[in-house]
Design an enzyme around this catalytic site. Structure first.
Site, PDB file in Angstrom:
ATOM      1  N   HIS A  67      46.237  26.615 133.267  1.00 48.15           N
ATOM      2  CA  HIS A  67      47.089  25.485 132.876  1.00 48.15           C
ATOM      3  C   HIS A  67      47.078  25.326 131.360  1.00 48.15           C
ATOM      4  O   HIS A  67      46.077  25.639 130.702  1.00 48.15           O
ATOM      5  CB  HIS A  67      46.663  24.189 133.581  1.00 48.15           C
ATOM      6  CG  HIS A  67      45.275  23.723 133.297  1.00 48.15           C
ATOM      7  ND1 HIS A  67      44.941  22.989 132.178  1.00 48.15           N
ATOM      8  CD2 HIS A  67      44.115  23.870 133.996  1.00 48.15           C
ATOM      9  CE1 HIS A  67      43.650  22.696 132.209  1.00 48.15           C
ATOM     10  NE2 HIS A  67      43.109  23.231 133.294  1.00 48.15           N
ATOM     11  N   ASP A  69      47.875  22.357 129.764  1.00 45.52           N
ATOM     12  CA  ASP A  69      47.601  20.992 129.295  1.00 45.52           C
ATOM     13  C   ASP A  69      46.102  20.731 129.182  1.00 45.52           C
ATOM     14  O   ASP A  69      45.285  21.475 129.725  1.00 45.52           O
ATOM     15  CB  ASP A  69      48.254  19.951 130.221  1.00 45.52           C
ATOM     16  CG  ASP A  69      47.776  20.025 131.668  1.00 45.52           C
ATOM     17  OD1 ASP A  69      47.588  21.142 132.177  1.00 45.52           O
ATOM     18  OD2 ASP A  69      47.584  18.958 132.284  1.00 45.52           O
ATOM     19  N   GLU A 131      48.286  20.066 135.000  1.00 45.91           N
ATOM     20  CA  GLU A 131      47.186  20.300 135.954  1.00 45.91           C
ATOM     21  C   GLU A 131      46.236  19.112 135.937  1.00 45.91           C
ATOM     22  O   GLU A 131      45.722  18.684 136.969  1.00 45.91           O
ATOM     23  CB  GLU A 131      46.436  21.592 135.589  1.00 45.91           C
ATOM     24  CG  GLU A 131      45.418  22.031 136.643  1.00 45.91           C
ATOM     25  CD  GLU A 131      44.037  21.406 136.501  1.00 45.91           C
ATOM     26  OE1 GLU A 131      43.251  21.492 137.443  1.00 45.91           O
ATOM     27  OE2 GLU A 131      43.737  20.790 135.441  1.00 45.91           O
TER      28      GLU A 131
HETATM   29 ZN    ZN Z   1      41.158  22.870 133.882  1.00 46.77          ZN
END
Ligand code: ZN
Length: 378
Positions: A67, A69, A131
């Protein structure tokens, strides 16, 4: 790899912000290596997933997933700027360095290596958004597998596991409970319904429910070996001399894969029996409402998981472990892709001030990816 990590950390991709600058950078990076990629945009166009495929032809392939973010730095005291990768004592500090831009940097740095090999099957790079706010960003991408995106036969989710092979994790159910009471002058509290007091009773009940779970559940594969309940935020009231009308709190249940979470039902039954009758005597408007905010499925790899077998082979280990945090692996597994979690860095440093990943962990991840390239090479 370090340069790539410094660049990735330099993008402030806190979940509340756009990740498009990072996605644009990765897209250009792939382009410079002759790799096409496809964006899966969020409905508002503010964020995007990215899916790219290297080499190999035909079906299957191995997915490397991370992910983009990261969690906020607000309220944390950092020794150096969180968005400037800073080296100290063999460690690289920066927000997301461990969770999980370290893995992404290793994957990007390995692209030339994958490119130089003739791969028997493709390597798919999957980068998601959001996420950290409930694994919501990867879901639209998963919905497109087998449609306009190829379905990897196995997916390695590179969350920080200190390169241990993780074959199971717990499930999350997140809730908000809102209490509606009635305002009154604080000198005449009997005329009001104190929403904070009711919320406090509900929080205590959640603690009681959570406290009873260890007697009923025990799965030593997990730490702690039972489902847990935790209240995360609470807010209510307007002034010290007003009986508060509103109070709300957010809470989560982290369940063992084998457990069926019932806390929200139990809490509603407690409210109905022990709180609401008295509250309603004062006002009909008194209410207690619990809303399910989000749910992330547990992850349990199949007994004969190709992904787990591959990760064990690449790390040269025989043992798998389970973790209590959640990842996108449960969603991938649910969608029919054998999954495993294995990535650099220690989860203890994730989300914390002065988050870091050790250079030793990044080196181990680079070795892992180079073993993967060898494994997939002809
Ligand atoms: Zn993570």
């Amino acid at each position: 790899m370090r340069e790539l990590l410094a660049t990735l950390v330099g993008f402030d991709t806190t979940s509340s912000k756009s990740n498009l600058a990072l996605i644009g950078f990765v897209e250009d990076y792939f382009k410079s290596h002759g790799i096409g990629s496809l964006r899966v945009s969020s409905p508002d166009g503010f964020k995007s997933d990215l899916f790219a495929t290297i080499g190999g032809s035909g079906k299957g392939g191995i997915g490397l997933s991370g992910h983009s973010d990261c969690v906020p730095v607000e309220g944390q005291r950092w020794a150096s700027d969180p968005f400037t990768l800073t080296a100290r004592d063999g460690k690289l500090y920066g927000r997301g360095s461990c969770d999980m831009k370290g893995f992404l940097a290793c994957v990007l740095a390995s692209v030339p290596l994958f490119k130089t090999r003739t791969l028997k099957e493709p390597v798919h790079l999957i980068i998601s958004y959001d996420e950290e706010v409930g694994c919501t960003g990867v879901r639209p991408l998963i919905a497109r597998l087998d449609k306009d995106l190829p379905r990897p036969r196995a997916i390695i989710v590179g969350e920080p596991t200190s390169m241990a092979v993780i074959d199971a994790h717990k499930r999350i159910d997140a809730y908000r409970t809102v209490v509606h009471g009635r305002e009154a002058h604080s000198s005449l509290p009997a005329l009001g319904v104190n929403a904070i007091s009711a919320a406090a009773a509900l929080v205590c009940e959640l603690d009681r429910i959570g406290g009873a779970i260890p007697k009923k559940e025990n799965d030593p594969h997990f730490e702690p070996p039972y489902s847990t309940i935790s209240v995360g935020t609470i807010k209510g009231g307007t002034a010290g001399n007003i009986v508060p009308k509103n109070c709300e709190f957010q809470w989560q249940v982290r369940s063992l894969p084998s457990a069926t979470p019932s806390a929200s039902r139990d809490l509603a039954a407690f409210a109905e029996k022990s709180l609401l009758p008295k509250m309603k005597q004062v006002t009909d408007e008194a209410a207690i409402e619990t809303t399910a905010l989000n749910s992330v499925p547990a992850f349990v790899a199949g007994n004969t998981s190709e992904a787990v077998a591959l990760a064990l082979k690449l790390t040269g280990t025989e043992q798998t472990r389970a973790v209590s945090y959640t990842t996108e692996a449960g969603l991938f597994e649910q969608a029919g892709c054998a999954s495993v979690i294995c990535g650099p860095g220690d989860i203890a440093q994730a989300h914390a001030a002065d988050e870091f990943v050790s250079i030793e962990q990044l080196d181990a991840c680079m070795a892992f990816l180079s073993a993967l390239a060898k494994e997939l090479g002809t």
